[in-house]
Design an enzyme around this catalytic site. Structure first.
Site, PDB file in Angstrom:
ATOM      1  CG  LEU A 193      -1.982  -1.066   1.311  1.00  0.00           C
ATOM      2  CD1 LEU A 193      -2.748  -0.969   2.623  1.00  0.00           C
ATOM      3  CD2 LEU A 193      -2.959  -0.965   0.140  1.00  0.00           C
ATOM      4  CG  HIS A 194       2.799   2.054  -3.607  1.00  0.00           C
ATOM      5  ND1 HIS A 194       4.071   1.570  -3.621  1.00  0.00           N
ATOM      6  CD2 HIS A 194       2.079   1.269  -4.451  1.00  0.00           C
ATOM      7  CE1 HIS A 194       4.141   0.549  -4.456  1.00  0.00           C
ATOM      8  NE2 HIS A 194       2.941   0.344  -4.962  1.00  0.00           N
ATOM      9  CG  ASP A 195      -1.009   6.450  -2.808  1.00  0.00           C
ATOM     10  OD1 ASP A 195       0.147   6.721  -3.181  1.00  0.00           O
ATOM     11  OD2 ASP A 195      -1.949   6.292  -3.592  1.00  0.00           O
TER      12      ASP A 195
END
Ligand code: BDR
Ligand code: CA
Length: 308
Positions: free
Chosen positions: A232-234
């Site tokens: 989950l980058h953001d």
């Protein structure tokens, strides 16, 4: 609480970031931008997701295309589903979304030196605002972006070997921003890749909607990246806003390339290697690039806040 503007092309990881931000930051507004899908669909998804989680924040519609290139949305379809948000919503809402650029400009003027711009999609809205009103640069507290890939720790791009999706989607916007004197914190793939959310982590959130939402994202990692779990980058950007001490940050110059094979490539340069002062760089152009993080603390904080 930080006053933030949440700029997003709301894909699956942006949606998790929004939940995290709503619980920990003062979100003045959500501004949408094309990216994971087209701008109308992105805005619709933002409205429906906010409604689902009672996120009571106004939503503004932003740019529909990058500054120079024409975008196709094929690259993210596999990752975020056909409609850009896990195919979880089928309906269209009647929501009058006002102009994101005007909202950003007015908010900064009304709250000088107080607003953190959080950019989780292509940087087109922010670049357009700066082009229109360059005097705003000195009134923004800082811009934090999820974007870029610097090849540290064996971590390269996710669109081409050198480029990350958000920067690749509008490299000219990113270039314009990195040429400005805006204070910038960069959260690149190098660091986001270190947090993997497993199936068990997801189940521990006790939320069927989030499980359904993540289904295609999980299968992308299983089928294309060959591991169980998802990155989950953001949300990692919000983790930085929650506790910057968990991050190892380097002050470096960043450059963005825009064309052909190098489209969207991000390069960083440590001032100490400019032995002969060839670059004549100015310290105000140093950016804070996150290159490592405290995996245990970031992950446990993220999961505990997301737990309902
Ligand atoms: C970025 O690309 C998007 O698909 C994600 O939401 C994230 O912002 C990662 O490269
Ligand atoms: Ca995103």
């Amino acid at each position: 609480m930080n006053k933030i503007i949440f700029d997003t092309d709301i894909g699956i990881d942006d949606a998790f970031a929004l939940l995290l931000a709503y619980k920990t930051q003062n979100i003045l507004g959500i501004t949408t931008v094309f990216g994971n899908t087209n701008i109308n669909q992105v805005t619709n998804n933002a409205v429906l997701f906010s409604k689902k989680f009672d996120i009571d924040v106004p939503i503004y519609k932003g740019c529909s295309n990058s500054l120079v290139y024409n975008n196709s949305f094929d690259d993210s379809i596999n990752i975020h589903g056909n409609n850009g948000l896990g195919d979880i919503f089928n309906d269209y809402v009647n929501y009058v979304a006002y102009d994101a650029l005007e909202f950003i400009i007015d908010s900064i003027n009304d709250n000088p030196h107080e607003i953190i711009l959080v950019a989780l999609g292509p940087l087109t809205n922010i670049a357009t605002v700066i082009k229109k009103c360059p005097e705003l640069v000195s009134k923004i507290k800082f811009l934090i972006i999820m974007g870029g890939a610097f090849g540290t720790d064996g971590c390269f791009g996710n669109i081409t070997c050198n480029s990350e999706f958000n920067v690749w989607s509008d490299p000219h916007a990113a270039q314009l921003i990195f040429l400005s004197k805006l204070p910038i914190v960069v959260v690149p793939l190098d660091v986001t890749h270190k947090i993997v959310i497993t199936e068990d982590d997801l189940l521990s959130l006790n939320n069927n909607f989030l499980i359904d939402l993540s289904r295609c994202y999980m299968s992308f990692y299983r089928n294309k990246k060959f591991f169980d779990g998802m990155v989950l980058h953001d949300p990692i950007v919000i983790s930085y806003l929650i506790e910057d001490k968990w991050f190892d940050v380097k002050d470096v110059y960043v450059e963005v390339l825009t064309d052909s094979l190098y489209r969207g490539s991000t390069l960083m340069y440590d001032k100490k290697y400019d032995f002969h002062n060839i670059l004549h760089h100015n310290d105000s152009l140093l950016r804070k690039v996150c290159l490592n993080l405290d995996v245990v603390n970031v992950k446990s904080n993220l999961l505990s806040i997301l737990k309902i």
